[in-house]
Design a protein around this motif. Structure first.
Motif, PDB file in Angstrom:
ATOM      1  N   LYS A 271       0.830  -1.207   0.000  1.00 48.99           N
ATOM      2  CA  LYS A 271       0.000   0.000   0.000  1.00 48.99           C
ATOM      3  C   LYS A 271       0.862   1.253   0.000  1.00 48.99           C
ATOM      4  N   TRP A 272       1.827   1.305   0.930  1.00 54.79           N
ATOM      5  CA  TRP A 272       2.667   2.502   1.023  1.00 54.79           C
ATOM      6  C   TRP A 272       3.606   2.624  -0.176  1.00 54.79           C
ATOM      7  N   GLY A 273       4.124   1.483  -0.658  1.00 57.49           N
ATOM      8  CA  GLY A 273       5.054   1.535  -1.785  1.00 57.49           C
ATOM      9  C   GLY A 273       4.413   2.058  -3.047  1.00 57.49           C
ATOM     10  N   SER A 274       3.168   1.673  -3.297  1.00 51.12           N
ATOM     11  CA  SER A 274       2.482   2.176  -4.496  1.00 51.12           C
ATOM     12  C   SER A 274       2.266   3.679  -4.420  1.00 51.12           C
ATOM     13  N   VAL A 275       1.918   4.180  -3.224  1.00 44.37           N
ATOM     14  CA  VAL A 275       1.746   5.627  -3.057  1.00 44.37           C
ATOM     15  C   VAL A 275       3.085   6.344  -3.217  1.00 44.37           C
ATOM     16  N   LEU A 276       4.168   5.753  -2.688  1.00 43.01           N
ATOM     17  CA  LEU A 276       5.495   6.369  -2.809  1.00 43.01           C
ATOM     18  C   LEU A 276       5.931   6.459  -4.257  1.00 43.01           C
ATOM     19  N   ARG A 277       5.625   5.431  -5.058  1.00 43.52           N
ATOM     20  CA  ARG A 277       6.029   5.452  -6.466  1.00 43.52           C
ATOM     21  C   ARG A 277       5.173   6.402  -7.298  1.00 43.52           C
ATOM     22  N   GLU A 278       4.010   6.772  -6.801  1.00 40.19           N
ATOM     23  CA  GLU A 278       3.162   7.714  -7.533  1.00 40.19           C
ATOM     24  C   GLU A 278       3.519   9.175  -7.242  1.00 40.19           C
ATOM     25  N   LEU A 279       4.308   9.429  -6.215  1.00 37.17           N
ATOM     26  CA  LEU A 279       4.666  10.803  -5.861  1.00 37.17           C
ATOM     27  C   LEU A 279       5.688  11.374  -6.837  1.00 37.17           C
ATOM     28  N   ASP A 280       5.726  12.697  -6.891  1.00 35.95           N
ATOM     29  CA  ASP A 280       6.782  13.389  -7.626  1.00 35.95           C
ATOM     30  C   ASP A 280       7.953  13.606  -6.668  1.00 35.95           C
ATOM     31  N   PRO A 281       9.051  12.847  -6.822  1.00 34.60           N
ATOM     32  CA  PRO A 281      10.089  12.859  -5.796  1.00 34.60           C
ATOM     33  C   PRO A 281      11.155  13.920  -5.981  1.00 34.60           C
ATOM     34  N   MET A 282      11.062  14.712  -7.025  1.00 37.43           N
ATOM     35  CA  MET A 282      12.185  15.589  -7.354  1.00 37.43           C
ATOM     36  C   MET A 282      12.444  16.641  -6.279  1.00 37.43           C
ATOM     37  N   ASP A 283      11.389  17.205  -5.692  1.00 38.67           N
ATOM     38  CA  ASP A 283      11.597  18.230  -4.671  1.00 38.67           C
ATOM     39  C   ASP A 283      12.265  17.646  -3.431  1.00 38.67           C
ATOM     40  N   ILE A 284      11.766  16.493  -2.977  1.00 37.32           N
ATOM     41  CA  ILE A 284      12.365  15.839  -1.807  1.00 37.32           C
ATOM     42  C   ILE A 284      13.793  15.424  -2.110  1.00 37.32           C
ATOM     43  N   LEU A 285      14.030  14.864  -3.306  1.00 39.22           N
ATOM     44  CA  LEU A 285      15.384  14.431  -3.668  1.00 39.22           C
ATOM     45  C   LEU A 285      16.335  15.613  -3.731  1.00 39.22           C
ATOM     46  N   THR A 286      15.854  16.739  -4.238  1.00 37.62           N
ATOM     47  CA  THR A 286      16.703  17.941  -4.288  1.00 37.62           C
ATOM     48  C   THR A 286      17.045  18.433  -2.890  1.00 37.62           C
ATOM     49  N   GLN A 287      16.074  18.386  -1.983  1.00 35.23           N
ATOM     50  CA  GLN A 287      16.350  18.802  -0.597  1.00 35.23           C
ATOM     51  C   GLN A 287      17.391  17.908   0.060  1.00 35.23           C
ATOM     52  N   ILE A 288      17.284  16.592  -0.147  1.00 37.57           N
ATOM     53  CA  ILE A 288      18.223  15.664   0.491  1.00 37.57           C
ATOM     54  C   ILE A 288      19.603  15.761  -0.157  1.00 37.57           C
ATOM     55  N   LEU A 289      19.642  15.996  -1.470  1.00 39.94           N
ATOM     56  CA  LEU A 289      20.936  16.126  -2.141  1.00 39.94           C
ATOM     57  C   LEU A 289      21.673  17.394  -1.730  1.00 39.94           C
TER      58      LEU A 289
END
Length: 789
Positions: A271-289
């Protein structure tokens, strides 16, 4: 005395501790306790990870003795907290995998934690900090009393008021609940779950985030729990980014490891994995990078940071080329900073980012950009490759580097690699590696790289042939197939290497090496007695001796005596040969006995390991059976609820069908009334048309009369003499005109009433049509649901 203790070597200090602890455990004297305290004060000052290697026997004995001492000592004793400090030091300098293998300190520490009063705040924090180091990947195999007590105590700490204690307790509880079904059941049965949802979650980001992880782990037990919303999961990821930013500044490795495991758990959840894969991760990835700053010498912190990034990149979806372009900049900035060892997770991050790029169709511009990025990374990778090949402790980093080279070669981005220098470093890494699994893996990866690059390079073709002609390398590659210690991808690569020439691998591979046996040497006789002539002389001598003995004559003594001596020499040589043969047999038997003793020892060790594994597997099996039983009971309850729901819906459908039947009858009756009203409406329309025609005729007549009156007025003016008659006529005409107007008004009012009645009739007709359409739709939907049911 203390100075003498400090001058000892670390190994001697460890042995002194083991001796003193054994003395105390057997004699239970205060003098041994004082000696222990002195040795502990010195041991806590040793900060070398090589000294605290848990694979050493003395260090293992120290840990076991420490557990025994903690189990016997009271929390008021100073030695207890010296032991806690020492174990904290060892846990910080060792890996969690080594602790997981054979050290169960959690039961002892949980008893000590439960015995602490509420006034010992600093000691409680010390103990929780040690537990925080030990509970990573902790496995609960049975529902024991210590675990119930520990979960209750941790829950009480979370419900308390001290922020530090709350944080540590939530961290430990979430780690214990991870993939431990029994721990989850313990918390659900023995903790007030109604109060857990009311805990304060908005005051502290870190605390609220830890509570979110506990809620996530509790939801894994409930099959009917709903999937999270995209906004809720995005808030959690934003909190994680903020927490990791603070943890990087504080150099808190445990926080990175904790949330790395949490991201992996989310990706594994359906359930959680499908929701995680549907998100747009670029903003979070940019913050962590944007978190890392490689200006401080913290390679361990950098590795755990890249470990988290690798888990996140493997879990999210999106444009893989964009993700690679973002990731490669941070990895290059890390590889350019010394020390350039321990970069395994950084290279694994590049592999995870590149794996998605391999399967995509790239344009010419994308390939050019990828080529530019790879050309920037290759010099740094070459440095890591050469340095890791020369250190036996960095074989895993070497394997990861070769795996990255394989991906680059697949994308035709590693054509500049020199075969001779690569082979030279591979030989160093292969000969220096002590672990057979890593040797096999690095050989498979390097052979795959050689196969890929040999298509366009003669040097790599020669290297590939030399590599596949080496018996040692072939045995390392063959060992991968059928092994459970390697990933499916590595086994697939090994099969691809063997597939072109399986005969050479079958000839080189030795599944069952033979055991050399010492065989006895054959009997060796003297050359003087090895011929037929010598045997004939021996027989003659025996016959002469027999005859001389029968006659008992001493005249032939001179002739018989040499033959007797010769016979004695022959027998002596034969005895010596038999002795040599027996000695050879005895040496061979000793060798066989020694080999069998070694085999028995190895088999006994394997038997002990198998028994320990069997105990672990049996505990896991019982846990899995219990989890399966709960899942089945939950599934059965869900099925019963579904059946009840189906029954309710069926009865509701029957009632709806009855209502639909009655409404159909009403519709038919209303349809008949509607037809009657239509016919009446048609008549009314016809009457209205007639009235309109009459009204027009009346208006025409009135206009004519008006004209006539005008003419009459003119005539009255002209004929004054006839004024009275004309006035009378005029009055009559005025009265008739007024009556006509009254009649017109009455007719208009009657017409308006008929129009209003017509409009009301049309409104009722429209309502009847709406009711008919609704009834038709209800009948249609009822028929559809009845067909699907």
């Amino acid at each position: 005395m203390a100075s003498e203790v400090q001058r000892k070597k670390p190994l001697d200090q460890i042995r002194a501790f083991n001796f003193a602890s054994n003395e105390y455990l057997t004699k239970n004297s205060d003098r041994n306790l004082e000696e222990l305290d002195k040795v502990l004060n010195v041991l806590t000052q040793i900060n070398s990870s090589e000294v605290w290697d848990l694979s050493k026997g003395d260090v293992c004995t120290l840990i076991h003795n420490s557990a025994e001492l903690l189990n016997q000592l009271d929390y008021k004793n100073n030695v207890t907290w010296s032991l806690v400090n020492l174990l904290t030091k060892v846990a910080e300098l060792s890996s969690s995998k080594q602790w997981k293998k054979g050290y169960q300190l959690v039961p002892v520490l949980s008893r000590l934690l439960h015995s602490l009063p509420s006034t010992t705040h600093k000691k409680t924090i010390k103990l929780l900090e040690l537990l925080q180091l030990l509970v990573e990947d902790f496995e609960v195999l049975s529902m024991e009393t210590y675990m119930i007590t520990l979960v209750k105590d941790l829950y009480n700490f979370i419900s308390g008021d001290d922020p530090r204690t709350q944080f540590l307790a939530a961290f430990i509880l979430s780690s214990i609940l991870r993939k431990n079904f029994l721990a989850l059941k313990i918390m659900m049965f023995h903790c007030p779950m109604e109060e857990f949802s009311t805990l304060r979650r908005g005051e502290d980001n870190q605390m609220s985030l830890l509570l979110e992880t506990i809620s996530f782990r509790l939801e894994q037990v409930d099959l009917s729990s709903p999937a999270p919303s995209s906004s809720g999961l995005l808030k959690i990821l934003t909190k994680i980014s903020t927490t990791l930013n603070q943890a990087f500044r504080e150099e808190n490795n445990l926080i990175f490891k904790f949330f790395t495991n949490f991201i992996r758990d989310i990706s594994e959840c359906v359930k959680w994995g499908s929701v995680l894969r549907e998100l747009d991760p670029m903003d979070i990835l940019t913050q962590i990078l944007s978190i890392p700053q490689f200006d401080r010498n913290s390679p361990v912190l950098w590795e755990v940071y890249f470990g988290f990034l690798e888990a996140l990149v493997s879990s999210i979806s999106g444009d893989r080329l964009t993700i690679f372009n973002k990731v490669v900049k941070v990895v290059l900035s890390r590889l350019e900073v010394k020390p350039n060892y321990d970069v395994t997770n950084a290279l694994s991050l590049l592999i995870s980012a590149l794996q998605g790029v391999v399967s995509e169709d790239l344009t010419a511009a994308d390939r050019k950009n990828l080529k530019f990025q790879a050309d920037q990374a290759l010099p740094c990778l070459q440095t890591v490759y050469n340095s890791s090949a020369q250190d036996a402790n960095r074989s895993e980093c070497f394997c990861t580097c070769v795996r990255l080279y394989n991906l680059l070669a697949t994308l035709e981005l590693a054509t500049s690699l020199q075969s001779e220098s690569m082979m030279k470093m591979f030989k160093k890494a292969f000969s220096g590696c002590n672990k057979s699994e890593l040797r096999s893996e690095m050989t498979v990866e390097f052979a795959t790289l050689a196969l890929t690059l040999s298509a366009n390079s003669k040097g790599w073709t020669k290297l590939k042939n030399d590599l596949l002609a080496n018996q040692e390398y072939l045995e390392a590659i063959s060992a991968v197939i059928g092994s459970q210690d390697h990933s499916a991808d590595t086994v697939k690569k090994a099969i691809a290497i063997i597939n072109p020439n399986p005969d050479s691998f079958l000839q080189q591979r030795k599944l069952f090496p033979s055991v050399k046996e010492t065989r006895p040497e054959p009997l060796q006789y003297s050359e003087a007695f090895s011929t037929t002539e010598a045997r004939d002389r021996v027989e003659e001598s025996v016959n002469d001796l027999r005859l001389a003995a029968s006659r008992l004559s001493l005249d032939e003594e001179e002739r018989i005596l040499p033959q007797v001596l010769e016979m004695q020499d022959f027998l002596g040589y034969r005895d010596q040969a038999q002795i040599r043969a027996l000695r050879g047999d005895l040496a061979a038997a000793d060798e066989r006995l020694k080999n069998k003793t070694w085999i028995i020892e190895n088999l006994s060790q394997e038997l002990d390991q198998t028994k320990s594994l069997l105990r672990v597997f049996s505990a896991r099996y019982s846990t899995s059976r219990r989890e399966l039983k709960d899942i089945r009971s939950e599934h059965n309850s869900t099925s019963r609820n579904a059946e009840e729901r189906i029954t309710d819906l069926t009865s509701g459908l029957q009632e709806t069908e009855k209502q639909l039947t009655s409404e159909k009858e009403i519709t038919e009756r209303l349809t008949g009334e509607n037809e009657k009203m239509k016919s009446e409406l048609e008549l009314i329309v016809k009457e209205r048309e007639c009235l309109d025609q009459k009204l027009k005729e009346a208006k025409t007549a009135i206009s004519k009369r008006d004209d006539k009156l005008k003419r009459m007025m003119k005539q009255l003016e002209e004929e004054q003499c006839k004024r009275e008659d004309i006035e009378k006529k005029h009055e009559k005409l005025s009265k008739s005109h007024a009556s006509l107007e009254t009649l017109c008004r009455n007719q208009e009012e009657a017409f308006k009433k008929k129009e209003k009645h017509l409009e009301e009739t049309l409104g009722e007709l429209h309502e009847l049509k709406t009711i008919r359409d609704a009834i038709f739709n209800l009948s249609k939907s009822g028929a559809t649901s009845a067909g699907s049911g």
